[in-house]
Design an enzyme around this catalytic site. Structure first.
Site, PDB file in Angstrom:
ATOM      1  N   THR A  42      47.569  33.732  86.147  1.00  0.00           N
ATOM      2  CA  THR A  42      46.143  33.754  85.792  1.00  0.00           C
ATOM      3  C   THR A  42      45.302  34.891  86.719  1.00  0.00           C
ATOM      4  OG1 THR A  42      46.582  31.663  85.358  1.00  0.00           O
ATOM      5  CG2 THR A  42      44.317  32.396  85.932  1.00  0.00           C
ATOM      6  N   ASP A 113      52.890  35.309  81.811  1.00  0.00           N
ATOM      7  CA  ASP A 113      52.494  34.222  82.060  1.00  0.00           C
ATOM      8  C   ASP A 113      53.534  33.571  82.643  1.00  0.00           C
ATOM      9  OD1 ASP A 113      52.052  31.274  81.739  1.00  0.00           O
ATOM     10  OD2 ASP A 113      50.424  31.676  80.582  1.00  0.00           O
ATOM     11  N   SER A 114      53.496  32.722  83.756  1.00  0.00           N
ATOM     12  CA  SER A 114      54.760  32.349  84.235  1.00  0.00           C
ATOM     13  C   SER A 114      55.491  31.240  83.567  1.00  0.00           C
ATOM     14  CB  SER A 114      54.520  31.665  85.806  1.00  0.00           C
ATOM     15  OG  SER A 114      53.900  30.767  85.673  1.00  0.00           O
ATOM     16  N   THR A 145      50.934  30.155  88.412  1.00  0.00           N
ATOM     17  CA  THR A 145      51.323  29.015  89.179  1.00  0.00           C
ATOM     18  C   THR A 145      52.043  28.090  88.575  1.00  0.00           C
ATOM     19  OG1 THR A 145      49.127  28.128  88.139  1.00  0.00           O
ATOM     20  CG2 THR A 145      48.820  29.212  90.567  1.00  0.00           C
ATOM     21  N   ASP A 146      52.302  28.146  87.143  1.00  0.00           N
ATOM     22  CA  ASP A 146      52.835  27.127  86.322  1.00  0.00           C
ATOM     23  C   ASP A 146      54.331  26.869  87.035  1.00  0.00           C
ATOM     24  OD1 ASP A 146      50.691  26.490  85.141  1.00  0.00           O
ATOM     25  OD2 ASP A 146      51.299  27.575  83.173  1.00  0.00           O
TER      26      ASP A 146
HETATM   27  N1  ASN Z   1      49.553  29.898  82.989  1.00  0.00           N
HETATM   28  C1  ASN Z   1      49.484  30.320  84.035  1.00  0.00           C
HETATM   29  C2  ASN Z   1      50.749  30.916  84.758  1.00  0.00           C
HETATM   30  O1  ASN Z   1      51.301  30.213  85.275  1.00  0.00           O
HETATM   31  C3  ASN Z   1      48.828  29.542  85.204  1.00  0.00           C
HETATM   32  C4  ASN Z   1      48.201  30.099  86.342  1.00  0.00           C
HETATM   33  O2  ASN Z   1      48.549  31.066  86.978  1.00  0.00           O
HETATM   34  N2  ASN Z   1      47.026  29.547  87.257  1.00  0.00           N
HETATM   35  O3  ASN Z   1      51.090  32.106  84.622  1.00  0.00           O
END
Ligand code: ASN
Length: 596
Positions: A42, A113-114, A145-146
């Protein structure tokens, strides 16, 4: 690029010599270098068709416009872009301790996107760190973050004998938005990676630094997205950045850093729930499954009135599947207080202690890929603490401060009694005491200090650690001892010197060899300057000096400030023994056939 180096140096020194300004002294030894690997997430996303997705080639451009993350005036003054031949190299404003953190951003393509990450991506990150390990003081990985907790856990195992910080971070809101957590997270991660030798894979989020294999994502809608339920943070970034050195992992090896990218993919996670059928469990445990994390209830419990279920588990472990018992609870550990827990041991499960499921899964993947180990050895590793991912019960093993006679006597004479004051005395006294013990080569005194809880990698008032001192004195046994008990070869003292610099200066060959074997290396600046040093050693027929610089990793082909190499200097001044000596070490070092 020696020309630019000299130019950059001159600029740096000319800006220091302007007396009318209050510019603090700046020299390249006060610059730290950090590699930022941008994998996506993100933090660098923008909205397309109403949803967030990563945007390529935009991140560095936007950082360049943010004064808290880039000091353009300093970059121009010091020819930063030319020197690093890269538009992706940026510099933070001056830190409190007058240090500059220079960071280079390596952007992956595609940015992910993770949720799209796989073990192949972990391998790519690991290899890039390995390739660039010597050129940077620390690493920051920008990541979604995922699945950040999975990547952090996996990297912690893959990075063997790590001596430098690797900090994962990201954000919940893109850095391009007005209110976002990305800027603060990136800044904090850079400051930690550039200023502290924390030899761990960590995760920095919302003002806290965590051990990477202890975290789990707990909140999708808060800036405070991560929790480390079973281990306190390694550091907190409040008014000051406070490192919790007692918790930081201490290196215990003299082996060099390497990344093991071999991972076993036949692993999985399954969560118990009331009424789970034996058929579901059987299906999950079918070949090619080799390792499973079973998320059980409470302190590692499962129904003991379900022989059908227990039989499936037993069949799988008998056939060589490693099943690790982890709790579904956020906090706490697996133990054997209940009959419902004992049945799982009887079924052949390995107790996972207080590991997170993310850590247990990636550890399984790492351990199962070790082809040289048999099943028993792999099971043993799974129940051991490899990278601080689990708490092994050390009841009684650690002598605590209040047991230390020495500190007690001092405390008494100072009329100190409360725990915090005792702690403060210990913290103030023990680093110089450890340095004194290192100076006289007293391993027993170091051992006594360590048993008292002293962190042997802390420095004295000049930032000189016991390893610096032992390296100066050439006490090989002390160096060995320190490396096995928490010392870091990357520590820099107030003068920017590492133990390797000290061992070279005082010409302790065996110490240089051991430090090099442990991964010590000269900084990029020092290697750039080596040519001039080698020429002057050649000019004065100093064979011992040439040998020690070569052992320390200097390139004997490196020209000095006037473009001449050491061997040319020796040839021109008719020093045949120096020429012969250089030819001999060059050929044994590099086995090259190039004309010299
Ligand atoms: N969907 C995003 C990811 O993991 C979530 C994030 O980074 N806050 O790439």
């Amino acid at each position: 690029r020696p020309g630019v180096q000299v130019h950059r140096r001159r600029l740096l020194s000319s800006c220091n010599s302007v007396e009318s300004t209050n510019e603090p002294l700046v020299s390249p030894s006060e610059e730290a270098r950090v590699l930022v690997i941008n994998t996506g997430g993100t933090i660098g996303m923008t909205i397309h068709d109403n949803v967030l997705a990563p945007k390529a080639n935009a991140f560095v451009k936007s950082l360049r416009k943010l004064p808290i993350l880039h000091d353009e005036a300093y970059a121009q003054q010091t020819c930063l872009y030319d020197y690093y031949s890269s538009e992706s190299t940026l510099v933070l404003p001056m830190c409190k301790d007058c240090k500059r953190i220079i960071y280079t951003v390596l952007e992956y393509s595609p940015l992910l996107d993770s949720s799209n990450m796989t073990p192949d991506d972990w391998g790519r990150i690991g290899k890039d760190i390995e390739k660039n390990y010597q050129n940077y003081d620390g690493f920051v990985i920008l990541h979604g973050t995922d699945t950040m907790a999975y990547t952090a856990s996996a990297l912690s195992f893959m990075c063997e004998h790590l001596g430098k910080p690797i900090v994962l971070t990201g954000s919940q809101v893109p850095i391009y938005e007005m209110r976002n957590d990305g800027r603060g997270n990136l800044l904090g991660a850079l400051l930690i990676a550039g200023q502290f030798v924390i030899p761990e894979v960590c995760l920095y989020f919302y003002n806290k630094l965590y051990r990477g294999n202890r975290v789990t994502k707990v909140d999708a809608g808060s800036f405070n997205a991560f929790s480390s339920p079973n281990l306190q943070p390694l550091a907190t970034a409040e008014v000051d950045i406070t490192i919790n050195w007692d918790t930081v992992w201490r290196s215990n090896t003299t082996a060099k850093f390497q990344v093991s990218t071999e991972l076993n993919r036949n692993v999985g996670l399954i969560r118990l729930f009331p009424g789970i059928t034996a058929a579901t469990v059987r299906a999950f445990l079918q070949p090619p499954m080799e390792g499973v994390v079973l998320e059980t209830y409470g302190s590692g419990n499962a129904p003991d009135n379900r022989p059908d279920l227990l039989e499936e588990l037993k069949k799988a472990t008998d056939s060589g599947v490693i099943i690790v018992n982890c709790t579904q609870c956020l906090r706490g550990t697996v133990c054997t207080s209940y009959a419902t827990g004992k049945v799982l041991i009887e079924a052949g499960l390995v107790a996972g202690g207080d590991m997170t499921p993310e850590a247990a899964l990636s550890k399984l993947s790492y351990v199962l890929a070790k082809k040289e180990l048999d099943l028993e050895a792999k099971k043993k590793l799974m129940s051991q603490n490899l990278r601080g991912e689990m708490n092994v019960d050390l009841a009684g093993a650690k002598l605590c401060l209040s047991n230390s006679r020495f500190i007690q006597v001092i405390a008494k004479s100072l009329s100190v009694s409360c725990k915090e004051e005792l702690q403060a005395i210990r913290d103030a006294l023990t680093p110089p005491l450890a340095c004194a013990a290192a100076k006289i080569g007293d391993v027993e005194a170091l051992e006594a200090l360590r048993e008292m809880g002293t962190n042997l990698c802390l420095g004295d008032y000049d930032g000189r650690t016991p390893l610096h001192v032992a390296a100066c004195e050439g006490h090989l046994k002390v160096v060995q001892y320190l490396l096995r008990h928490g010392a870091t070869v990357y520590a820099k003292d107030r003068f920017g010197d590492t133990p390797l610099c000290n061992a070279v200066r005082f010409r302790h060959k065996e110490v240089v060899k051991l430090l090099r074997q442990t991964g010590a290396h000269f900084s990029r600046d020092k290697l750039e300057e080596a040519g001039t040093e080698l020429c002057s050693l050649a000019a004065s027929s100093d064979l011992e000096g040439l040998e020690i610089w070569s052992l320390a990793g200097a390139d004997l082909y490196k020209p000095g400030y006037d473009g001449q190499t050491a061997i040319q200097v020796a040839q021109d001044s008719g020093k045949k023994e120096v020429v012969a000596f250089l030819v001999q070490i060059m050929s044994s070092n590099y086995k090259v056939t190039d004309p010299i």
